[in-house]
Scaffold this motif. Sequence first.
Motif, PDB file in Angstrom:
ATOM      1  N   GLU A 185       0.844  -1.197   0.000  1.00 23.35           N
ATOM      2  CA  GLU A 185       0.000   0.000   0.000  1.00 23.35           C
ATOM      3  C   GLU A 185       0.876   1.243   0.000  1.00 23.35           C
ATOM      4  O   GLU A 185       1.945   1.256   0.619  1.00 23.35           O
ATOM      5  CB  GLU A 185      -0.893   0.002   1.242  1.00 23.35           C
ATOM      6  CG  GLU A 185      -1.875   1.138   1.295  1.00 23.35           C
ATOM      7  CD  GLU A 185      -2.815   1.041   2.483  1.00 23.35           C
ATOM      8  OE1 GLU A 185      -3.218   2.096   2.991  1.00 23.35           O
ATOM      9  OE2 GLU A 185      -3.139  -0.085   2.924  1.00 23.35           O
ATOM     10  N   ALA A 186       0.398   2.283  -0.660  1.00 23.84           N
ATOM     11  CA  ALA A 186       1.094   3.568  -0.659  1.00 23.84           C
ATOM     12  C   ALA A 186       0.125   4.640  -0.193  1.00 23.84           C
ATOM     13  O   ALA A 186      -1.075   4.574  -0.485  1.00 23.84           O
ATOM     14  CB  ALA A 186       1.614   3.904  -2.056  1.00 23.84           C
ATOM     15  N   ASP A 187       0.649   5.602   0.531  1.00 22.18           N
ATOM     16  CA  ASP A 187      -0.149   6.759   0.913  1.00 22.18           C
ATOM     17  C   ASP A 187      -0.807   7.308  -0.357  1.00 22.18           C
ATOM     18  O   ASP A 187      -0.163   7.347  -1.416  1.00 22.18           O
ATOM     19  CB  ASP A 187       0.773   7.813   1.548  1.00 22.18           C
ATOM     20  CG  ASP A 187       0.011   8.994   2.078  1.00 22.18           C
ATOM     21  OD1 ASP A 187      -0.360   9.872   1.253  1.00 22.18           O
ATOM     22  OD2 ASP A 187      -0.221   9.046   3.294  1.00 22.18           O
ATOM     23  N   PRO A 188      -2.058   7.719  -0.283  1.00 25.93           N
ATOM     24  CA  PRO A 188      -2.741   8.222  -1.492  1.00 25.93           C
ATOM     25  C   PRO A 188      -1.954   9.309  -2.233  1.00 25.93           C
ATOM     26  O   PRO A 188      -1.976   9.360  -3.463  1.00 25.93           O
ATOM     27  CB  PRO A 188      -4.069   8.752  -0.956  1.00 25.93           C
ATOM     28  CG  PRO A 188      -4.341   7.915   0.254  1.00 25.93           C
ATOM     29  CD  PRO A 188      -2.977   7.678   0.866  1.00 25.93           C
ATOM     30  N   ALA A 189      -1.240  10.152  -1.506  1.00 29.02           N
ATOM     31  CA  ALA A 189      -0.468  11.219  -2.159  1.00 29.02           C
ATOM     32  C   ALA A 189       0.713  10.671  -2.954  1.00 29.02           C
ATOM     33  O   ALA A 189       1.244  11.369  -3.820  1.00 29.02           O
ATOM     34  CB  ALA A 189       0.018  12.225  -1.124  1.00 29.02           C
ATOM     35  N   LEU A 190       1.121   9.421  -2.683  1.00 32.60           N
ATOM     36  CA  LEU A 190       2.248   8.815  -3.402  1.00 32.60           C
ATOM     37  C   LEU A 190       1.809   8.049  -4.638  1.00 32.60           C
ATOM     38  O   LEU A 190       2.642   7.676  -5.462  1.00 32.60           O
ATOM     39  CB  LEU A 190       3.019   7.866  -2.482  1.00 32.60           C
ATOM     40  CG  LEU A 190       3.797   8.511  -1.349  1.00 32.60           C
ATOM     41  CD1 LEU A 190       4.414   7.441  -0.461  1.00 32.60           C
ATOM     42  CD2 LEU A 190       4.870   9.433  -1.902  1.00 32.60           C
ATOM     43  N   ARG A 191       0.541   7.783  -4.764  1.00 29.90           N
ATOM     44  CA  ARG A 191       0.069   6.969  -5.885  1.00 29.90           C
ATOM     45  C   ARG A 191       0.372   7.667  -7.206  1.00 29.90           C
ATOM     46  O   ARG A 191       0.185   8.863  -7.362  1.00 29.90           O
ATOM     47  CB  ARG A 191      -1.415   6.661  -5.719  1.00 29.90           C
ATOM     48  CG  ARG A 191      -1.593   5.757  -4.503  1.00 29.90           C
ATOM     49  CD  ARG A 191      -2.990   5.318  -4.257  1.00 29.90           C
ATOM     50  NE  ARG A 191      -3.021   4.603  -2.975  1.00 29.90           N
ATOM     51  CZ  ARG A 191      -4.067   4.515  -2.211  1.00 29.90           C
ATOM     52  NH1 ARG A 191      -5.204   5.072  -2.574  1.00 29.90           N
ATOM     53  NH2 ARG A 191      -4.005   3.856  -1.075  1.00 29.90           N
ATOM     54  N   GLY A 192       0.893   6.895  -8.124  1.00 30.47           N
ATOM     55  CA  GLY A 192       1.272   7.435  -9.429  1.00 30.47           C
ATOM     56  C   GLY A 192       2.684   8.000  -9.472  1.00 30.47           C
ATOM     57  O   GLY A 192       3.119   8.455 -10.523  1.00 30.47           O
ATOM     58  N   THR A 193       3.407   7.953  -8.355  1.00 31.04           N
ATOM     59  CA  THR A 193       4.765   8.507  -8.323  1.00 31.04           C
ATOM     60  C   THR A 193       5.837   7.440  -8.488  1.00 31.04           C
ATOM     61  O   THR A 193       7.019   7.769  -8.545  1.00 31.04           O
ATOM     62  CB  THR A 193       5.036   9.240  -6.987  1.00 31.04           C
ATOM     63  OG1 THR A 193       5.054   8.278  -5.924  1.00 31.04           O
ATOM     64  CG2 THR A 193       4.001  10.317  -6.711  1.00 31.04           C
ATOM     65  N   GLY A 194       5.439   6.164  -8.508  1.00 33.64           N
ATOM     66  CA  GLY A 194       6.402   5.079  -8.606  1.00 33.64           C
ATOM     67  C   GLY A 194       6.936   4.625  -7.260  1.00 33.64           C
ATOM     68  O   GLY A 194       7.837   3.776  -7.200  1.00 33.64           O
ATOM     69  N   ALA A 195       6.394   5.157  -6.168  1.00 35.49           N
ATOM     70  CA  ALA A 195       6.893   4.810  -4.833  1.00 35.49           C
ATOM     71  C   ALA A 195       6.724   3.322  -4.543  1.00 35.49           C
ATOM     72  O   ALA A 195       7.640   2.687  -4.001  1.00 35.49           O
ATOM     73  CB  ALA A 195       6.196   5.644  -3.758  1.00 35.49           C
ATOM     74  N   ALA A 196       5.588   2.752  -4.888  1.00 29.70           N
ATOM     75  CA  ALA A 196       5.365   1.325  -4.619  1.00 29.70           C
ATOM     76  C   ALA A 196       6.357   0.474  -5.419  1.00 29.70           C
ATOM     77  O   ALA A 196       6.860  -0.532  -4.919  1.00 29.70           O
ATOM     78  CB  ALA A 196       3.926   0.932  -4.933  1.00 29.70           C
ATOM     79  N   GLY A 197       6.660   0.870  -6.627  1.00 25.37           N
ATOM     80  CA  GLY A 197       7.652   0.154  -7.428  1.00 25.37           C
ATOM     81  C   GLY A 197       9.039   0.251  -6.823  1.00 25.37           C
ATOM     82  O   GLY A 197       9.783  -0.734  -6.783  1.00 25.37           O
ATOM     83  N   ARG A 198       9.411   1.432  -6.328  1.00 28.31           N
ATOM     84  CA  ARG A 198      10.718   1.593  -5.682  1.00 28.31           C
ATOM     85  C   ARG A 198      10.781   0.765  -4.397  1.00 28.31           C
ATOM     86  O   ARG A 198      11.823   0.190  -4.073  1.00 28.31           O
ATOM     87  CB  ARG A 198      11.004   3.072  -5.404  1.00 28.31           C
ATOM     88  CG  ARG A 198      11.151   3.882  -6.684  1.00 28.31           C
ATOM     89  CD  ARG A 198      11.701   5.267  -6.467  1.00 28.31           C
ATOM     90  NE  ARG A 198      11.018   6.094  -5.493  1.00 28.31           N
ATOM     91  CZ  ARG A 198       9.931   6.822  -5.726  1.00 28.31           C
ATOM     92  NH1 ARG A 198       9.353   6.796  -6.922  1.00 28.31           N
ATOM     93  NH2 ARG A 198       9.413   7.577  -4.772  1.00 28.31           N
ATOM     94  N   LEU A 199       9.666   0.680  -3.685  1.00 25.85           N
ATOM     95  CA  LEU A 199       9.585  -0.175  -2.501  1.00 25.85           C
ATOM     96  C   LEU A 199       9.817  -1.631  -2.891  1.00 25.85           C
ATOM     97  O   LEU A 199      10.597  -2.340  -2.253  1.00 25.85           O
ATOM     98  CB  LEU A 199       8.221  -0.012  -1.834  1.00 25.85           C
ATOM     99  CG  LEU A 199       7.870  -1.031  -0.749  1.00 25.85           C
ATOM    100  CD1 LEU A 199       8.760  -0.858   0.472  1.00 25.85           C
ATOM    101  CD2 LEU A 199       6.401  -0.903  -0.372  1.00 25.85           C
ATOM    102  N   MET A 200       9.155  -2.089  -3.946  1.00 22.79           N
ATOM    103  CA  MET A 200       9.297  -3.480  -4.377  1.00 22.79           C
ATOM    104  C   MET A 200      10.720  -3.794  -4.834  1.00 22.79           C
ATOM    105  O   MET A 200      11.199  -4.911  -4.628  1.00 22.79           O
ATOM    106  CB  MET A 200       8.288  -3.812  -5.466  1.00 22.79           C
ATOM    107  CG  MET A 200       6.857  -3.944  -4.967  1.00 22.79           C
ATOM    108  SD  MET A 200       6.649  -5.230  -3.698  1.00 22.79           S
ATOM    109  CE  MET A 200       7.179  -6.689  -4.591  1.00 22.79           C
ATOM    110  N   VAL A 201      11.401  -2.836  -5.429  1.00 22.79           N
ATOM    111  CA  VAL A 201      12.811  -3.040  -5.793  1.00 22.79           C
ATOM    112  C   VAL A 201      13.606  -3.386  -4.539  1.00 22.79           C
ATOM    113  O   VAL A 201      14.398  -4.337  -4.526  1.00 22.79           O
ATOM    114  CB  VAL A 201      13.405  -1.781  -6.476  1.00 22.79           C
ATOM    115  CG1 VAL A 201      14.927  -1.860  -6.547  1.00 22.79           C
ATOM    116  CG2 VAL A 201      12.818  -1.586  -7.852  1.00 22.79           C
TER     117      VAL A 201
END
Length: 89
Positions: free
Chosen positions: A40-56
């Motif tokens: 899950e990503a904070d709603p303000a982070l959605r679309g910024t690639g944060a979840a992908g960077r987390l998965m890396v």
Amino acid sequence: MSDLFSHNPAKSRYELDVDGLIAFADYQRSGHRLVIPHVEADPALRGTGAAGRLMVKVAEVARAEGMRITPLCSYAAAWLRRNDPELIA
């Protein structure tokens, strides 16, 4: 934007702090498997690639510990299929 990746064992999750906003991946360990039931990503982070960077980072941890990942979360499963399919258990 600055990212700070951390392990939060008290909550059984990996976290990515992006300027005070959090993306996280819950996990459970099962033998040599890292089971990821939820990302899950904070709603303000959605679309910024944060979840992908987390998965890396989660993939790097799994690889460094000789583990494979069992993704129960659809996002984690899709990310692994696209980016690191050899880690899927």
